[in-house]
Design an enzyme around this catalytic site. Structure first.
Site, PDB file in Angstrom:
ATOM      1  N   ASP A 446      53.609  82.673  55.942  1.00 35.78           N
ATOM      2  CA  ASP A 446      54.412  82.242  56.976  1.00 35.78           C
ATOM      3  C   ASP A 446      55.833  82.458  56.524  1.00 35.78           C
ATOM      4  O   ASP A 446      56.109  82.708  55.601  1.00 35.78           O
ATOM      5  CB  ASP A 446      53.996  80.595  57.036  1.00 35.78           C
ATOM      6  CG  ASP A 446      52.791  80.064  57.629  1.00 35.78           C
ATOM      7  OD1 ASP A 446      52.330  81.232  58.694  1.00 35.78           O
ATOM      8  OD2 ASP A 446      52.075  79.437  57.644  1.00 35.78           O
ATOM      9  N   ASP A 747      50.086  76.248  57.208  1.00 38.74           N
ATOM     10  CA  ASP A 747      50.290  74.902  57.072  1.00 38.74           C
ATOM     11  C   ASP A 747      49.699  74.048  58.451  1.00 38.74           C
ATOM     12  O   ASP A 747      49.587  72.862  58.523  1.00 38.74           O
ATOM     13  CB  ASP A 747      51.861  74.541  56.972  1.00 38.74           C
ATOM     14  CG  ASP A 747      52.490  75.186  58.247  1.00 38.74           C
ATOM     15  OD1 ASP A 747      52.008  75.797  59.079  1.00 38.74           O
ATOM     16  OD2 ASP A 747      53.952  75.371  57.983  1.00 38.74           O
ATOM     17  N   ASP A 751      45.644  77.233  61.448  1.00 34.10           N
ATOM     18  CA  ASP A 751      45.627  78.287  60.380  1.00 34.10           C
ATOM     19  C   ASP A 751      44.280  78.038  59.535  1.00 34.10           C
ATOM     20  O   ASP A 751      44.116  78.999  58.739  1.00 34.10           O
ATOM     21  CB  ASP A 751      46.888  77.814  59.484  1.00 34.10           C
ATOM     22  CG  ASP A 751      47.920  78.305  60.077  1.00 34.10           C
ATOM     23  OD1 ASP A 751      47.982  79.308  60.766  1.00 34.10           O
ATOM     24  OD2 ASP A 751      49.329  77.616  59.797  1.00 34.10           O
TER      25      ASP A 751
END
Length: 1015
Positions: A446, A747, A751
């Site tokens: 990310d 997070d 996901d």
């Protein structure tokens, strides 16, 4: 508390009870009981709270009455814990109405629905825990050390050796008496006991390690409201009456009732098995259950049951964490052990046949040179005793041949690395992730909070086509200020509290929300509470990573006008607009030229690494409001663009270095983000992720590729922008199909599929939702990408340490197997006695494993390419080292066995001791060689590993004690200084042998691939 207040409270209480339609006798009885309890309370309170005598007075007696209800929990809370538990468990709306709804329950629990538990008195929380129980559940008792001892004793080889030891002990005592006859059997018993104890200690420690890990994993942080302020507390500190704030991805920490919120949906599959999300609302279904997950929306709940009073608590109390998990490496080692075991079994069987044949054909003699077997003249006891000795020797060969220390070494290495990684801000949830991370070839990361600091701040504001800088609130139209304040204050899950001291604000929410709220409160003078009180929220569409926007429909109380406010990714909001406001509050048409200009502004901010957020609104009629209510969807077209803000989130210090370290280690880094292409490209360039020939694509573009195109381009893609969770999952699957070992950071709740699909899922400890953490293998506690590189280094260290021990262990196993087999076939005798062989195995299996398992990561580990999926467990380098040391040890030990007596002029007993002592010392010196399989300098940085040196010293001391002082147990003779010198020199010669062997060049292609062996 003042006197009038206390009097008023007690008089009101008495009046309420006495006004009840009951008989006068009941009134009289009540008055007597109440007054007598008041007098008793006076006596207790006076004694407890003061040492001074207080003059009795009627007023003092009345004041004491306030303490009476506090002494009785049932009266204090006005609700029965059991009825609350059943109310939620049965989803009984009728029973809830009897309580006067959710607000009535909250009142009975002494909870303010806005401010939560307002008491700061610790006694209040203690009373709640005593009445309703703590938010913990009973766990099944942990397995005791004795349990693991019993399990270790059930091993077949241990049982056979124990049986041989028992028979040997019995016949030894019968033949030689108790004083001399118990040594052989007793020594085997001691060795077997040590083997059992080592195995039990290892498994017991692993069990305890899992228990500790379980406690850390379950200790999640929950956001509650107490005394009017939001605060984070441990899930174990939740009490009945707490007001809990819920958002997407949160775990519901206890059973409770819905207070308020919007679009709240929960995933109850963990409780019911149903995958459909359940909508939570005040009218039809206000019931929330512990252990469920928030799938969409946000809201607040009041806790009604905790711990063992919840269905989740009762379920969890019956479940123990499975600590029998077998990692991938352990499975591969078990396969290796099984293959070697088959060879050992064949050798042991052959030894058994040869020895039996030699004995029963009269080819063996006793100490006096007499034949041991002379047909019918031989006593039955002697025959049984001889057969027991032969069986014990054969079993010992089998035991020595099996590298049973490898699984123990894996356990030691993984336990040690887990502990060290925890110190390095990485919590391992899945043991196999430690080793798998060492094989990772691609890391998909990310951006927000991982590569960046997650410390966001609004640095740009565009109103219409003008950039507004100084004097924000005074330089623009009051109407625009009002619209922005409404759009910020009402369309958020965060909160703003004015600090009680000073002029600052206490702001909660996600980093993006906090940045916008801080900007609005400080630069626009937004009063969030006042705005909320002046409006009624009619409908909400909560933000999630798929929609990238959130909306709210509200009605103003002052004029009953209805407005829809939207906030989200700038290009998405812009696409929904047909007009825009300028700085003077004038609405202008958003034509093609104006739209292009706004797109240019957005791209400019994105190229400066700013996250661009847009605000838009629309006034709607009552009819449109009803249509939106029916469709459960807010108006999304013909909006008016209010303004754009640019949010800066600087890169973390050290991220570029961490990315370079990973790339140098042969690991490809890909950034997958929801931001637009320009922001993603700017951040990726700053972090060193975007290579000169690397591709930057959008999630939609990647999804629209054909499967062949995806497979062709996936390796070249460095950045994927505007990606959805499905796009991330698709990329992970493509990379795995190409043979990559993939690690993914995430997070958010969405996901979870990618985290589960990846070989290693890495979730964020601070911003990560509970759903993401549960789907991951490792939690990065401070969300820092630099620790992803640390985890990679530790993963390689685990794999490397295991390979070192394999080289050491297999050397010992092959040597022991060959010399025993050759000696038995050629001379009919086993060089190493049962106790001696078990001692050698014990030394390597435990102390050797401990010495090599605790090697720390080195920089050299990050200079090698990743192992990947196809790399063999035993590399060419290991085969070279193993064969060199094995040949050397076999030569010197067989020379000692067959020529030792003549070379050194010693008797057979001393010769056997020389063989045993040299065998052990060879393994000890070979531990140094195993430390550095590829380096000629095996002493490099050895001074930094104090534990290794201590273990070597302990091993040598134990060997001296065994040879010199426990000779009757292991059947040895004391050696003189010269003989010790010979043993040490022969063993130390393995160092120059190792140096010479490492000069031999080896091919990169695995040896067995030439034979076309298949896995």
């Amino acid at each position: 508390m003042t006197v009038p207040t206390i009097l008023h409270a007690n008089v009101a209480c008495i009046k309420f009870l006495l006004d009840a339609p009951l008989s006068k006798k009941w009134h009289s009885a009540f008055a007597k009981i109440y007054c007598s309890r008041a007098l008793l309370s006076l006596r207790k309170t006076t004694t407890k709270n003061t040492s001074k005598k207080v003059p009795r007075s009627s007023s003092h007696t009345v004041l004491s009455i306030v303490d009476v209800p506090l002494d009785n929990d049932d009266q204090y809370f006005k609700v029965d814990p059991g009825s609350l538990t059943e109310l939620v468990k049965e989803k009984n709306l009728d029973r809830l109405h009897e309580f006067d709804g959710v607000h009535g329950v909250a009142t009975a629990l002494k909870t303010d629905i806005e401010g939560g538990i307002c008491s700061s008195d610790e006694e209040d929380f203690a009373r709640r825990r005593e009445t309703f129980g703590p938010n913990t559940y009973k766990k099944p008792p942990s397995k005791s050390f004795f349990h693991f001892m019993v399990e270790a004793f059930k091993d077949v080889t241990v049982l056979i050796l124990s049986g041989c030891a028992a028979l040997s002990l019995a016949f030894g005592i019968k033949e030689h008496g108790l004083k001399e006859g118990w040594y052989d059997g007793g020594s085997i018993f001691v060795a077997v006991f040590l083997l059992i104890a080592v195995s039990a200690v290892s498994n017991y420690r692993q069990s305890r390690q899992f228990d500790k890990l379980s406690k850390v994993t379950n200790n999640i942080q929950i956001e509650v409201i107490r005394k009017g302020l939001r605060q984070q507390i441990s899930i174990f500190e939740i009490v009945v009456g707490d007001v809990v704030c819920l958002k997407i991805g949160d775990q519901v920490p206890a059973d409770g009732l819905f207070l308020k919120g919007h679009s709240l949906q929960v995933d109850e599959s963990s409780m019911t098995g149903e995958s459909d999300h359940v909508e939570i609302n005040s009218s039809q279904n206000p019931f929330l259950f512990s252990g469920t997950k928030v799938a969409d929306g946000y809201g607040r709940m009041v806790v009604t049951s905790v711990g063992m009073n919840t269905l989740w608590g009762q379920m969890m109390s019956q479940i123990s964490r499975d600590n029998d998990e077998q990692t991938t490496l352990q499975a591969r080692l078990n396969k290796l052990t099984s293959s070697i075991g088959k060879v050992g079994l064949a050798a042991a069987f052959l030894v058994l046949v040869v020895l039996m044949t030699r004995y029963f054909t009269g080819n063996t003699t006793d100490e006096n040179g007499n034949k041991e077997f002379v047909g019918s003249k031989t006593k039955v006891d002697n025959i049984v005793n001889a057969v027991v000795g032969i069986v014990a020797s054969a079993v010992t060969i089998f035991v020595v041949a099996i590298p049973e220390g490898l699984p123990l070494a894996v356990t030691l290495t993984l336990a040690y690395s887990m502990k060290r990684m925890m110190m390095d801000q990485a919590m391992v949830r899945n043991l196999s992730a430690c080793e798998t991370m060492g094989s990772a070839t691609v890391i998909c990361t990310d951006k927000t909070g991982t590569l960046t600091l997650n410390q966001m701040k609004v640095t740009k504001f565009w109103l219409g086509q003008e950039s507004i800088t100084n004097g924000l609130a005074s330089s623009i139209s009051p109407r625009i200020v009002e619209l922005i304040q409404e759009g910020v204050a009402l369309n958020t899950t965060g909160t703003v509290y004015k600090a009680t001291t000073g002029s600052g604000f206490e702001i909660s929410g996600s980093p993006t929300e906090k940045a916008i709220l801080s900007w609005a409160a400080q630069d626009l003078n937004m009063d969030m509470e006042q705005i909320k009180q002046s409006c009624i929220i009619l409908q909400v569409e909560a933000f999630n990573s798929k929609k990238r926007r959130s909306g709210v429909m509200m009605r103003k109380k002052i004029d009953n006008t209805i407005n829809v406010h939207w906030k989200g990714a700038a290009e998405m909001i812009l696409a929904m607009c047909s007009s825009y406001y300028d700085a003077f509050g004038t609405v202008k048409n958003l034509d093609h030229d104006a739209r292009e200009l706004f797109e240019h502004i957005i791209e400019g901010m994105a190229a400066s690494s700013l996250r661009c957020i847009a605000f838009a609104h629309k006034s709607i009629s009552e009819e449109e409001q009803e249509d939106a209510k029916d469709e459960k969807k807010l108006t999304e077209d013909n909006l008016s663009l209010i303004g754009l803000v640019g949010i800066k989130d600087p890169c973390r210090p050290g991220v570029r270095k961490a990315v370079e370290d990973c790339q140098q280690a042969g690991v490809d880094i890909k950034m997958i983000t929801g931001d637009n292409v320009f922001t993603a490209k700017a951040i990726a360039t700053d972090c060193g992720i975007l290579r000169p020939n690397g591709l930057v694509v959008e999630g939609e573009e990647f999804k629209n590729y054909t499967p062949e195109q995806r497979m062709e381009k996936v390796d070249k893609i460095c950045v994927m922008a505007r990606s959805s969770p499905f796009d991330k999952l698709l990329m992970v699957r493509c990379l795995k199909q190409k043979g990559h070992v993939v690690a993914v950071t995430g997070d958010g709740t969405n996901d979870a599929p990618a985290l589960k699909e990846a070989d290693i899922g890495l979730s964020m400890g601070i911003q990560g939702t509970e759903v993401a953490k549960e789907s991951s293998d490792i939690v990065i506690l401070d969300d820092n990408f630099a620790f992803v590189a640390t985890v990679l280094k530790w993963g390689r260290c685990v794999y490397n340490n295991i390979q070192k021990l394999i080289q050491l262990q297999l050397t010992m196993n092959v040597v022991a197997l060959v010399i025993n087999f050759v000696a038995v076939v050629s001379a009919g005798e086993v060089p190493l006695k049962v106790a001696q062989s078990l001692w050698v195995t014990l030394i390597i299996d435990t102390l050797g494993a401990l010495a090599l398992a605790t090697e720390k990561p080195t920089k050299e580990l990050m200079d090698k390419p990743p192992v990947g999926r196809t790399e063999p467990l035993i590399t060419n380098v290991m085969w070279r080292n193993l064969l060199g040391q094995t040949l050397y040890q076999i030569v010197i030990l067989l020379t000692l066995q067959f020529r030792g007596e003549s070379i050194f002029g010693v008797n057979e007993k001393v010769k056997d001791t020389l063989v045993f002592n040299t065998s052990v010392l060879c393994q000890v010196f070979n531990e140094f060689n195993a430390r550095k399989p590829e380096n000629k300098n095996v002493f490099k940085r050895i001074h930094k590993n104090k534990l290794f040196l201590r273990i070597i010293a302990v091993t040598i001391i134990l060997q001296v004690l065994v040879v010199e002082f426990l000779k009757k147990f292991v059947d040895t003779e004391r050696l003189n200084w010269g003989q010790w010198g010979v043993c040490i020199c022969l063993a130390a010669a393995s160092w120059p042998i190792d140096w010479l062997v490492k000069c031999i060049p080896i091919p990169e292609k695995p040896f067995f691939s030439y034979l076309k062996w298949k896995k």
